[in-house]
Each structure stands twice: as C-alpha cells, then as structure tokens.
Write an enzyme that holds these catalytic residues in place. Structure first.
Site, PDB file in Angstrom:
ATOM      1  N   CYS A   1      46.924  45.603  36.452  1.00 43.86           N
ATOM      2  CA  CYS A   1      47.703  46.832  36.566  1.00 43.86           C
ATOM      3  C   CYS A   1      48.201  47.195  35.179  1.00 43.86           C
ATOM      4  O   CYS A   1      48.005  46.476  34.219  1.00 43.86           O
ATOM      5  CB  CYS A   1      48.871  46.623  37.518  1.00 43.86           C
ATOM      6  SG  CYS A   1      48.393  45.939  39.122  1.00 43.86           S
TER       7      CYS A   1
ATOM      8  N   ARG B   1      43.271  50.494  34.134  1.00 41.90           N
ATOM      9  CA  ARG B   1      43.652  49.134  34.497  1.00 41.90           C
ATOM     10  C   ARG B   1      44.032  49.011  35.967  1.00 41.90           C
ATOM     11  O   ARG B   1      44.010  47.921  36.536  1.00 41.90           O
ATOM     12  CB  ARG B   1      44.824  48.666  33.630  1.00 41.90           C
ATOM     13  CG  ARG B   1      44.498  48.499  32.168  1.00 41.90           C
ATOM     14  CD  ARG B   1      45.706  47.995  31.410  1.00 41.90           C
ATOM     15  NE  ARG B   1      46.069  46.655  31.834  1.00 41.90           N
ATOM     16  CZ  ARG B   1      45.732  45.545  31.209  1.00 41.90           C
ATOM     17  NH1 ARG B   1      44.998  45.605  30.139  1.00 41.90           N
ATOM     18  NH2 ARG B   1      46.112  44.375  31.655  1.00 41.90           N
TER      19      ARG B   1
ATOM     20  N   TRP C   1      46.868  48.114  40.900  1.00 39.38           N
ATOM     21  CA  TRP C   1      45.620  47.697  41.537  1.00 39.38           C
ATOM     22  C   TRP C   1      46.038  46.700  42.614  1.00 39.38           C
ATOM     23  O   TRP C   1      46.551  45.627  42.311  1.00 39.38           O
ATOM     24  CB  TRP C   1      44.686  47.058  40.520  1.00 39.38           C
ATOM     25  CG  TRP C   1      43.305  46.787  41.023  1.00 39.38           C
ATOM     26  CD1 TRP C   1      42.227  47.616  40.975  1.00 39.38           C
ATOM     27  CD2 TRP C   1      42.837  45.559  41.618  1.00 39.38           C
ATOM     28  NE1 TRP C   1      41.123  47.003  41.501  1.00 39.38           N
ATOM     29  CE2 TRP C   1      41.465  45.741  41.916  1.00 39.38           C
ATOM     30  CE3 TRP C   1      43.438  44.345  41.952  1.00 39.38           C
ATOM     31  CZ2 TRP C   1      40.696  44.753  42.513  1.00 39.38           C
ATOM     32  CZ3 TRP C   1      42.674  43.361  42.549  1.00 39.38           C
ATOM     33  CH2 TRP C   1      41.318  43.567  42.828  1.00 39.38           C
TER      34      TRP C   1
ATOM     35  N   ASN D   1      53.042  42.819  36.817  1.00 38.08           N
ATOM     36  CA  ASN D   1      51.624  42.463  36.845  1.00 38.08           C
ATOM     37  C   ASN D   1      51.512  40.975  37.107  1.00 38.08           C
ATOM     38  O   ASN D   1      52.304  40.185  36.585  1.00 38.08           O
ATOM     39  CB  ASN D   1      50.938  42.774  35.508  1.00 38.08           C
ATOM     40  CG  ASN D   1      50.744  44.245  35.275  1.00 38.08           C
ATOM     41  OD1 ASN D   1      51.011  45.060  36.152  1.00 38.08           O
ATOM     42  ND2 ASN D   1      50.286  44.596  34.085  1.00 38.08           N
ATOM     43  N   GLY D   2      50.503  40.567  37.891  1.00 42.62           N
ATOM     44  CA  GLY D   2      50.313  39.157  38.188  1.00 42.62           C
ATOM     45  C   GLY D   2      50.484  38.876  39.668  1.00 42.62           C
ATOM     46  O   GLY D   2      50.506  39.784  40.503  1.00 42.62           O
TER      47      GLY D   2
ATOM     48  N   GLU E   1      22.976  41.664  33.605  1.00 43.17           N
ATOM     49  CA  GLU E   1      23.947  42.664  33.183  1.00 43.17           C
ATOM     50  C   GLU E   1      23.538  44.065  33.622  1.00 43.17           C
ATOM     51  O   GLU E   1      24.376  44.855  34.050  1.00 43.17           O
ATOM     52  CB  GLU E   1      24.124  42.614  31.658  1.00 43.17           C
ATOM     53  CG  GLU E   1      25.057  43.673  31.088  1.00 43.17           C
ATOM     54  CD  GLU E   1      26.480  43.587  31.604  1.00 43.17           C
ATOM     55  OE1 GLU E   1      27.242  44.539  31.351  1.00 43.17           O
ATOM     56  OE2 GLU E   1      26.848  42.584  32.271  1.00 43.17           O
TER      57      GLU E   1
ATOM     58  N   LYS F   1      25.863  46.466  36.025  1.00 39.43           N
ATOM     59  CA  LYS F   1      26.276  47.823  35.662  1.00 39.43           C
ATOM     60  C   LYS F   1      26.005  48.788  36.819  1.00 39.43           C
ATOM     61  O   LYS F   1      26.835  49.628  37.158  1.00 39.43           O
ATOM     62  CB  LYS F   1      25.540  48.312  34.414  1.00 39.43           C
ATOM     63  CG  LYS F   1      25.992  47.699  33.133  1.00 39.43           C
ATOM     64  CD  LYS F   1      27.280  48.302  32.616  1.00 39.43           C
ATOM     65  CE  LYS F   1      28.499  47.470  32.837  1.00 39.43           C
ATOM     66  NZ  LYS F   1      28.582  46.105  32.792  1.00 39.43           N
TER      67      LYS F   1
ATOM     68  N   GLU G   1      28.426  48.125  39.747  1.00 36.10           N
ATOM     69  CA  GLU G   1      29.815  48.463  39.459  1.00 36.10           C
ATOM     70  C   GLU G   1      30.104  49.951  39.632  1.00 36.10           C
ATOM     71  O   GLU G   1      31.144  50.326  40.186  1.00 36.10           O
ATOM     72  CB  GLU G   1      30.160  48.065  38.015  1.00 36.10           C
ATOM     73  CG  GLU G   1      30.349  46.580  37.807  1.00 36.10           C
ATOM     74  CD  GLU G   1      30.658  46.258  36.368  1.00 36.10           C
ATOM     75  OE1 GLU G   1      31.550  45.430  36.123  1.00 36.10           O
ATOM     76  OE2 GLU G   1      29.999  46.818  35.457  1.00 36.10           O
TER      77      GLU G   1
ATOM     78  N   HIS H   1       9.384  32.300  45.725  1.00 41.41           N
ATOM     79  CA  HIS H   1      10.170  31.269  46.405  1.00 41.41           C
ATOM     80  C   HIS H   1      11.186  31.881  47.364  1.00 41.41           C
ATOM     81  O   HIS H   1      12.232  31.278  47.626  1.00 41.41           O
ATOM     82  CB  HIS H   1      10.852  30.366  45.374  1.00 41.41           C
ATOM     83  CG  HIS H   1       9.886  29.619  44.518  1.00 41.41           C
ATOM     84  ND1 HIS H   1       9.229  28.478  44.943  1.00 41.41           N
ATOM     85  CD2 HIS H   1       9.422  29.872  43.274  1.00 41.41           C
ATOM     86  CE1 HIS H   1       8.424  28.050  43.990  1.00 41.41           C
ATOM     87  NE2 HIS H   1       8.523  28.891  42.957  1.00 41.41           N
TER      88      HIS H   1
ATOM     89  N   LYS I   1      40.006  46.969  34.831  1.00 42.18           N
ATOM     90  CA  LYS I   1      39.419  46.614  33.539  1.00 42.18           C
ATOM     91  C   LYS I   1      39.663  45.161  33.168  1.00 42.18           C
ATOM     92  O   LYS I   1      38.751  44.457  32.766  1.00 42.18           O
ATOM     93  CB  LYS I   1      39.997  47.537  32.459  1.00 42.18           C
ATOM     94  CG  LYS I   1      39.425  47.305  31.071  1.00 42.18           C
ATOM     95  CD  LYS I   1      37.964  47.682  31.018  1.00 42.18           C
ATOM     96  CE  LYS I   1      37.389  47.515  29.634  1.00 42.18           C
ATOM     97  NZ  LYS I   1      35.932  47.726  29.625  1.00 42.18           N
TER      98      LYS I   1
END
Length: 612
Positions: free
Chosen positions: A2, A27, A76, A102-103, A484, A488, A491, A507, A607
């Site tokens: 956040c 964030r 968030w 935050n946390g 990656e 992307k 996301e 396999h 983020k």
C-alpha cells in the site's frame, strides 16, 4: 503493498496528501483515504472504495479539508474486502487518533479479543483498526502518545509502517516501521513521511531512511527519531537523485509503455559507470581473487520477475563461472533449510529493495554465514542496507506494476557481476571476456534498433488477443526468457499463460495443444535453434498456431514453419535474452490494450510486495 504519506507543516495538508497518493497509486488501489487535523474541526477523515479519483472528487481535491497536519493511504486489501469501512485511515473509538498502516499484524485476532472483552466496538474487518483501538487503550492509560506508541509496538507482532496523528497533538506526526518501508522527508514548508520516495519528490530530495524498530516524531520544523528503547538516534540524511519527471507519464498512454521504451537508456545507466578501460569495475562489490575462488556455491533468491532474472542469471553464471548456481524462490528459501555457509554467495534480487520474502531470505542467508549481495533499484532500501554488498541498477522510478526496465536492468547487472567473477576466477578467456563486454555495451543501441519499428508486434497482438490460453516454449536461455514473457502476459491481460521447457512437451504438456491453440515459440538461442524448430513442427502437427521469436539471421528459416515471426538483433548468446524479452513485453502490452485492461494497475496486484 500500500502507499503511505504524511505531512506536517505550514501549508494545507490535504492537497499535498492527494498528490503524493497519486504518485503511489500503483502500490495499492482498492481504496484510499486521508485524515487531516484542524484546530476548529479536530480530525477530519475521508475515505472511499475505488481509485484515488473517487477520494479526490469527494474532497474537491482536498479543498474542503482544512489543516496543516495529515496522513493519507492507498490500500491493497489483505484483511477485509475493499470498501469504505475497511479503507485507511482507521480511527480510534473516541475519534481522536487516526492511523495508516502498511504490513500485517500477525497477532491481531488475539489483541482484538482482549479489546472486545474491555468493551471496545470494532467497525471494520482489518488488522489495522485493532492497532488504532489498542493505541487509544494505552493512550488513556498513560496520557502520552509517544509512550502509548511504544507500548503498542512492544505488543504487536508482524510487519508495519505506521503514520499516526492525534487530535491532542496539533503539530506532531508520528511514524514507526518494522519490515515495511518508510522514509522521512524534509522540505522548506514542512516535513513528510512516505512509503515511497516518488510521493515526495516534488517537495524534497532530502530524506532519511528509517530502520526497523524506530519511531519518529515530526513537526513542521523538526524530526526526532528514537530506537525501540526510546533512546534518541542520530540519522544520516540522503539526497535522492531521481528525476521527478521520470515518475510522470510524459505524454505516453501508459507508464508500462513508457518504461519499455526507456529500457535502452536504463541499461546504459546500469552498465556505463561499471566499465572502465575495458574492465568491469562493480561499485559496491569488490572481491579478491582468493575470495572469489573460495566461493563453492551460489544462490540467487528473488520473487516474480526478479526470480526470472535469476533463472537467466543461472544459465549465464554457470557457463561463465563453472560454479553451481541455484535459483530459489525467496518465499520458499528460508523454509527449505538451505545449505548455506561461509563459502556461499547469496544474490538477493529485488527492484524495490523492500520485498519482504526476499528480505527474510536474505536475513536467513546472513544468519547461516553466507556472503550476501543485493541487486536492487532503490537506493537506501532495506535489502540494500542489510546485504553485505549492493549493486544498484539505476533504472530510475518504475511506476507500472508489471516490471519492464526493472527486469532488464537486473539482467544487465547480473551480466556485469558474472563477467567480473569469471575474470577473478580465470574461467573465461580474454577473448570471450572482450566479446561479451563489447556486446554488453552495444545492447542499448541494439534495443533502440528494435524499438524503432515494432509495428509487427502490435499487429500480431491485434491478431491473437482473443485467445484464452497461450503457451510459451523454449530451451535453455529461451526457456528462462519465456517465463518472464508469460508472466507479463498473465499480469496485464489476464490470459492464462504458461511457459514450458520445450523438451518437456512430450512428457505431458503437449496433451494441452489442440487446433487453434496459440504457442509462442522462442528460438533466439542460436546453439539450439534446430531443436527449437523441431518443437515448432511438433506443436504445428497438433494444430497449434505458432508465433515465433528469433534473431534476424534465423528469421527466414523460422518463417518457413511458424505462422508468424518476430525477430530481434543478434548479440552474444549469453546476452540474447536482454533483446528477446522486448517483443514479449510489447506483445503483452498490446494484447492487454486490445482487451481493454488497466495496464498500469492490473487487478489484484501491487508494485512492491511487503507482506508475506
């Protein structure tokens, strides 16, 4: 995950808070709120579900909230659904204390039960409100806000960054932190707290980084910092060199698009200061040849895209150093009883330098006696300060939640360190050292070359955006790059996407290929190009449609089999992922654009992940 900002000074606080929150909206963006202290009206709290603009409209840009002391927050959600009630700031029952956080408070349920037994009434589902009510409980006991904060910090367990104001303290802003980032900023017309330096760049570049367990009391003209025993602490001031304009879109439609295009310059800033007279000279990380030869094992610990950078790094470093390299998810590392000792080098990779899982893994590595090196972007961040050595990527502010230049500069930093160690170990010939170093210096220009004409990427995104499931396949460095590229796409477009090592197709994975399935086949690793071609043939035989990414010299051969081809300039094989990732980033961007997604703020993501 956040955003926190606080201000105390000689200007109206609310507009400053809203501006700072706007800079940090990436964030956290489930809800937002502010609390401003007025001499006449006491604490004024406004908060709302949704994006920050809702709060800005509610407060007329902050104009209706009078006062020069305040705190703000973008959330968030972790505890309780996103709504007006669960949004921060949270206020004590008597309405005199407001708090942003935050946390995660791990023992909040135990504390809440005790407060309920004392008749405290709760209005939200959050762990943060428990702290606000506990703070009121102790403040009533002792009559001192600073003492009450100290008592609360000794009682709670978990991670936190707090901003606190009290109606009884008209000129004081209180802050505290543990395992969650928080800085102090010093301006001409007042002082600040913030969880991200971008929130205050317009007002000051003079900052102090708070350490774990510290409490700060700010007024318009002063800042006093105390340790966990309430002893005064003298803090060193730092100057932030970031360009404030870099945190603005600058006319681009999205931050992510802007940051993709910034990658050549970002890589240049990462490598240029560390190459002198044809040698790699990494600032912040200096070993003797004897110390390098004493390294028997290397770990790279990271999360998300940084983890994928580590997987690329593993292939590169094992080739250059002839030492075993293990890439570990930071969230798993400290629970796996890792084999770390004094001969182990542990690389912690984090764009923000505040990723809590990575920080915990770093601390475990240090506890076990390993030598630690941080690769991160944010100067003065927790991971940078706690590691034995640090190499900054100098990428500048990265605002989009989905990283691009942060990832690319991590690759460049790992290439630099790999070359440096290989030279110390004598595991690379002078000729190859020179070849790789020359190509590393040419990377920015080759990337610019691709970015001058990417219309093909945009076209193929418009052709394939309606697929519901996409597979990325590749071998060796192409597989690492595909991880990656797939992330992307997931996301920002919300398409189901998976990356597989091509050799694993037979396999089990190939059972998922059916007519019309889109497969992104990666064939940039020249030594394995023929193998890549054979895998393209395999999936084509099952009805897949293939979008291939290869190098310009191999484009014609790939085009004979694949349905569509994107090509990038060729460079040294160990550096090829740095170029190959760019069309994958742009493909994800344009697919998300076609699907109408919120590219810079994808759902459920933030983020900087500062909770476990």
């Amino acid at each position: 995950m956040c955003g926190i900002i606080g201000f105390v000074g000689r200007e109206q606080a609310a507009p400053i808070l809203l501006e700072g929150l706007r800079q940090m909206e990436y964030r956290g963006y489930d809800s937002a709120g502010v609390a401003v202290r007025s001499r006449e009206k006491g604490l004024q709290v406004r908060k709302s579900k949704g994006r920050l603009q809702v709060l800005a409209d509610l407060t007329r840009g902050g104009a209706e909230l009078e006062g020069c002391l305040g705190i703000g927050h973008t959330r968030w959600a972790t505890h309780g659904e996103p709504n007006d009630v669960n949004a921060h700031p949270h206020v004590s029952s008597d309405g005199r204390i407001a708090l942003v956080h935050n946390g995660i408070i791990e023992n909040y349920l135990e504390i809440k039960e005790q407060l309920l037994n004392h008749g405290v009434v709760f209005t939200s589902d959050t762990d943060t409100e428990v702290v606000a009510q506990l703070l009121e409980f102790h403040y009533k006991e002792c009559g001192s806000m600073l003492e009450a904060v100290g008592r609360v910090l000794r009682r709670i367990e978990g991670s936190y960054a707090f901003g606190i104001i009290c109606a009884d303290y008209p000129n004081a802003l209180i802050a505290a932190r543990k395992d969650s980032p928080l800085i102090l900023g010093f301006g001409e017309n007042g002082n600040f707290i913030a969880s991200d330096v971008t929130a205050i760049l317009r007002h000051t570049r003079d900052v102090v980084y708070m350490s774990d367990g510290e409490i700060a009391v700010l007024t318009a003209d002063s800042a006093d910092v105390f340790n966990h025993e309430m002893d005064p602490v003298v803090k060193e001031h730092s100057h932030v060199d970031w360009d404030a304009a870099a945190a603005e879109k600058g006319g681009y439609p999205h931050f992510m698009f802007k940051e993709i295009l910034e990658q050549p310059d970002a890589i240049q800033k990462t490598i240029a200061p560390r190459i002198r007279e044809g040698r790699v000279v990494p600032d912040g990380f200096c070993l003797t040849a004897e110390e390098a030869k004493n390294i028997s094992h290397i770990y790279m610990i990271a999360c998300g895209s940084a983890y994928h950078a580590g997987i690329v790094g593993k292939y590169v470093w094992e080739r250059l150093l002839r030492r075993p390299v293990e890439v570990a998810l930071a969230s798993e590392f400290r629970y796996s009883q890792p084999l770390v000792d004094s001969r182990t080098l542990v690389i912690a990779i984090s764009q923000s330098g505040e990723t809590l899982d990575t920080m915990a893994a770093l601390r475990e590595a240090k506890r076990l006696g390993g030598r630690t090196l941080a690769v991160c972007n944010v100067v003065g961040s927790s991971i940078a300060r706690e590691a034995d050595h640090v190499l900054y990527t100098w990428a500048g502010p990265e605002i989009a939640v989905a990283t691009s230049k942060g990832y690319s500069t991590q690759l460049a930093a790992l290439d630099l360190i790999g070359l440096y160690l290989a030279d110390l170990l004598g595991t690379i010939s002078p000729a190859e050292y020179g070849d790789i170093l020359t190509e590393l210096q040419r990377l920015p220009d080759k990337m610019r070359q691709y970015l001058t004409d990417y219309a093909g990427t945009q076209y193929f995104a418009s052709r394939y955006f309606n697929h519901d499931s996409i597979f990325f396949i590749g071998r060796n460095l192409d597989y690492a790059m595909g991880l990656e590229g797939s992330l992307k796409l997931k996301e920002i477009s919300y398409i189901h996407s998976e990356a597989y090592a091509s050799g694993e197709l037979k396999h089990g994975t190939i059972s998922l290929i059916e007519p019309g399935t889109l497969v992104v086949a990666l064939g940039t690793h020249a030594a394995l190009f023929d193998k890549a071609m054979s895998n393209v043939v395999e999936v084509k035989a099952r009805g897949a449609e293939v979008l291939a990414v290869t190098t310009e010299p191999h484009r014609e051969r790939m085009a004979k089999t694949a349905d569509a081809v994107l090509s990038v300039p060729e460079t040294h094989p160990l550096l090829q992922p740095s170029l190959g990732i760019v069309p994958l980033q742009l493909f994800a961007y344009y697919v998300a654009l076609q699907r109408g997604c919120d590219i810079d703020k994808p759902r459920n993501l933030a983020k900087s992940v500062t909770v476990e």
